[in-house]
Design a protein around this motif. Structure first.
Motif, PDB file in Angstrom:
ATOM      1  N   THR A  86       0.840  -1.201   0.000  1.00  0.00           N
ATOM      2  CA  THR A  86       0.000   0.000   0.000  1.00  0.00           C
ATOM      3  C   THR A  86       0.874   1.249   0.000  1.00  0.00           C
ATOM      4  OG1 THR A  86      -1.739  -1.137   1.214  1.00  0.00           O
ATOM      5  CG2 THR A  86      -1.761   1.248   1.318  1.00  0.00           C
ATOM      6  N   LYS A  89       2.709   1.645  -3.383  1.00  0.00           N
ATOM      7  CA  LYS A  89       1.809   2.054  -4.466  1.00  0.00           C
ATOM      8  C   LYS A  89       1.365   3.507  -4.293  1.00  0.00           C
ATOM      9  CE  LYS A  89      -0.585   1.076  -8.167  1.00  0.00           C
ATOM     10  NZ  LYS A  89       0.010   0.633  -9.421  1.00  0.00           N
ATOM     11  N   PHE A  96       4.120  -0.792 -10.896  1.00  0.00           N
ATOM     12  CA  PHE A  96       3.259  -1.966 -10.756  1.00  0.00           C
ATOM     13  C   PHE A  96       3.679  -2.673  -9.470  1.00  0.00           C
ATOM     14  CE2 PHE A  96       2.079  -6.346 -11.232  1.00  0.00           C
ATOM     15  CZ  PHE A  96       0.794  -6.244 -11.739  1.00  0.00           C
ATOM     16  N   PHE A  98       3.088  -5.803  -6.678  1.00  0.00           N
ATOM     17  CA  PHE A  98       2.442  -7.070  -6.324  1.00  0.00           C
ATOM     18  C   PHE A  98       3.022  -7.591  -5.019  1.00  0.00           C
ATOM     19  CE2 PHE A  98       6.217  -8.601  -8.529  1.00  0.00           C
ATOM     20  CZ  PHE A  98       6.588  -9.696  -7.787  1.00  0.00           C
ATOM     21  N   GLU A 122      -7.160  -0.919  -2.410  1.00  0.00           N
ATOM     22  CA  GLU A 122      -5.802  -0.569  -2.834  1.00  0.00           C
ATOM     23  C   GLU A 122      -5.521  -1.195  -4.192  1.00  0.00           C
ATOM     24  OE1 GLU A 122      -3.892   1.519  -1.399  1.00  0.00           O
ATOM     25  OE2 GLU A 122      -4.889   1.686   0.544  1.00  0.00           O
ATOM     26  N   ASN A 123      -4.889  -0.431  -5.041  1.00  0.00           N
ATOM     27  CA  ASN A 123      -4.665  -0.895  -6.403  1.00  0.00           C
ATOM     28  C   ASN A 123      -3.408  -1.762  -6.473  1.00  0.00           C
ATOM     29  OD1 ASN A 123      -5.390  -1.040  -9.069  1.00  0.00           O
ATOM     30  ND2 ASN A 123      -4.209   0.755  -9.646  1.00  0.00           N
ATOM     31  N   ILE A 124      -3.434  -2.914  -5.795  1.00  0.00           N
ATOM     32  CA  ILE A 124      -2.285  -3.828  -5.796  1.00  0.00           C
ATOM     33  C   ILE A 124      -2.768  -5.229  -6.171  1.00  0.00           C
ATOM     34  CG2 ILE A 124      -0.923  -2.538  -4.103  1.00  0.00           C
ATOM     35  CD1 ILE A 124      -1.920  -4.516  -1.963  1.00  0.00           C
ATOM     36  N   THR A 125      -1.814  -6.075  -6.531  1.00  0.00           N
ATOM     37  CA  THR A 125      -2.127  -7.463  -6.884  1.00  0.00           C
ATOM     38  C   THR A 125      -1.486  -8.388  -5.855  1.00  0.00           C
ATOM     39  OG1 THR A 125      -2.189  -6.899  -9.208  1.00  0.00           O
ATOM     40  CG2 THR A 125      -1.893  -9.208  -8.685  1.00  0.00           C
ATOM     41  N   GLN A 207      -4.996  -4.190 -12.092  1.00  0.00           N
ATOM     42  CA  GLN A 207      -4.162  -3.120 -11.541  1.00  0.00           C
ATOM     43  C   GLN A 207      -3.773  -2.115 -12.627  1.00  0.00           C
ATOM     44  OE1 GLN A 207       0.096  -2.359  -9.372  1.00  0.00           O
ATOM     45  NE2 GLN A 207      -0.788  -4.362  -9.102  1.00  0.00           N
ATOM     46  N   GLU A 210      -6.438   0.215 -13.136  1.00  0.00           N
ATOM     47  CA  GLU A 210      -6.785   0.897 -11.872  1.00  0.00           C
ATOM     48  C   GLU A 210      -8.203   0.554 -11.394  1.00  0.00           C
ATOM     49  OE1 GLU A 210      -5.845   5.018 -12.098  1.00  0.00           O
ATOM     50  OE2 GLU A 210      -3.776   4.638 -12.650  1.00  0.00           O
ATOM     51  N   PHE A 213      -8.260  -3.762  -5.926  1.00  0.00           N
ATOM     52  CA  PHE A 213      -7.489  -4.874  -5.356  1.00  0.00           C
ATOM     53  C   PHE A 213      -7.751  -6.176  -6.117  1.00  0.00           C
ATOM     54  CE2 PHE A 213      -7.042  -8.305  -2.250  1.00  0.00           C
ATOM     55  CZ  PHE A 213      -5.854  -7.979  -1.619  1.00  0.00           C
ATOM     56  N   SER A 214      -6.692  -6.908  -6.415  1.00  0.00           N
ATOM     57  CA  SER A 214      -6.886  -8.203  -7.081  1.00  0.00           C
ATOM     58  C   SER A 214      -6.078  -9.282  -6.374  1.00  0.00           C
ATOM     59  CB  SER A 214      -6.486  -8.119  -8.556  1.00  0.00           C
ATOM     60  OG  SER A 214      -5.230  -7.520  -8.696  1.00  0.00           O
TER      61      SER A 214
END
Lengths: 259, 80
Positions: A86, A89, A96, A98, A122-125, A207, A210, A213-214
């Motif tokens: 988090t 990012k 990118f 992860f 949160e835009n993370i993998t 991600q 955007e 969360f994945s």
């Protein structure tokens, strides 16, 4: 014969992905971490993200991620990889990001971190490797350990009256609004490996677009701590484990607008 | 080899794999993965103490790369 073949077949159709460092891994024979690492490296190559990726490694067997994946990697305290990711990012939104975590890390010590990272969208993998045990520390019982499974801390098998039930993280995280993509895959047959790769690609796309969360959960083996041969361990994943942890996509967001 | 050539082009291999002898950990996952049963476990032991897999039947290989995708240690390369 071999020399003739060498002359005839000149087109290399399969080689080690560029983002996977050319070293021998420390994983036990038959451990599916190697397959998950390769899928991750191939997907990074597929999107051409090698120079702008930051990985966050967990504590556990996957701790040496920085030795194997040719990207920048930050080490997080046990379970805290989604919290560190988090920060990375938010500080550098063009990167990118992860995390790669095991089940002792994500489902036990880091449950709070992953749930809140997902809930914040949160835009993370997150790549979550579930082998139903604490692999590196010697096969203790994890929250994902199957009922009846014997481990070094549950020598008579896991009993639901005392230890509760195995936790299903992919389903749990799919219920949260911030989660854009949640899937459970396995890597025990060639078909499953290809499906797993598609799922990781989808998670990366979420991600990149955007969407939020994945998470992709891998059902993996731990032949050493299960006391099985690698092929028997694969059969366990295909049988007992796939029954309790059904494979599939639990959530897939179609549009970026949340509500 | 000559007999195979007499039978026609169908009997000829369509691809070739190379197994890294030193990297193989003899987990045997590639053996059932190969649809043509081209891979067997060998007898020679490498520096890591593992009896590495060998490319036993090159004549049936189609170069499908399924063995390489199943290998957790990425020690198989495929040519076509």
């Amino acid at each position: 014969m071999t020399d003739r073949g060498k002359d005839r077949f000149t087109k290399k159709v399969y080689a080690r992905p560029k983002s996977l460092v050319d070293v021998k891994s420390h994983f036990c024979p038959g451990c599916h971490h190697g397959i998950a690492h390769r899928i991750l490296a191939e997907t990074i190559d597929h999107f051409g993200l090698r120079e702008q990726t930051v990985g966050v490694a967990c504590v556990g067997c996957a701790v040496f991620l920085y030795d194997y994946i040719d990207v920048d990697v930050a080490e997080a305290p046990h379970g805290r990889a989604p919290a560190v990711a988090t920060g990375v990012k938010r500080a550098q939104p063009d990167k990118f990001v992860f995390t790669y975590q095991g089940d002792g890390d994500l489902a036990a010590i880091g449950t709070s971190e992953v749930i809140h990272a997902a809930n914040r969208g949160e835009n993370i993998t997150v790549l979550f490797v579930n082998n139903t045990t604490y692999g590196m520390t010697g096969g203790q019982m994890a929250p994902t350990t199957m009922l009846g499974q014997k481990t070094s801390t549950s020598p008579y098998g896991r009993d639901f009256r005392k230890d509760g039930y195995p936790i299903k993280m992919a389903e749990l995280l799919a219920t949260l609004e911030g989660t854009a993509y949640s899937a459970r895959v396995a890597t025990s047959t060639p078909a499953q490996i290809r499906k797993a790769k598609e799922a990781v690609k989808k998670a990366f796309e979420m991600q990149i677009k955007e969407m939020g969360f994945s998470i992709v959960e891998f059902l993996s083996t731990c032949p050493t701590n299960w006391g099985m041969k690698p092929l028997d361990a694969q059969k366990r994943v295909l049988g007992e484990m796939s029954e309790y942890f059904p494979l599939g996509v639990y959530k897939e967001r179609k549009q970026a607008d949340f509500l | 080899m000559q007999e195979a050539a007499k039978k026609g082009a169908a009997a000829a291999p369509k691809g070739r794999i190379e197994i890294d002898f030193e990297r193989c950990k003899a987990c045997e996952l590639c053996v059932p993965a190969c649809p043509k049963n081209c891979i067997e476990m060998g007898r020679r032991i490498n520096a890591g103490g593992f009896a590495a897999a060998v490319f036993a039947r090159p004549e049936d290989c189609t170069g499908c790369a399924i063995c390489a995708e199943s290998c957790p240690d990425v020690c198989i390369e495929v040519w076509r």
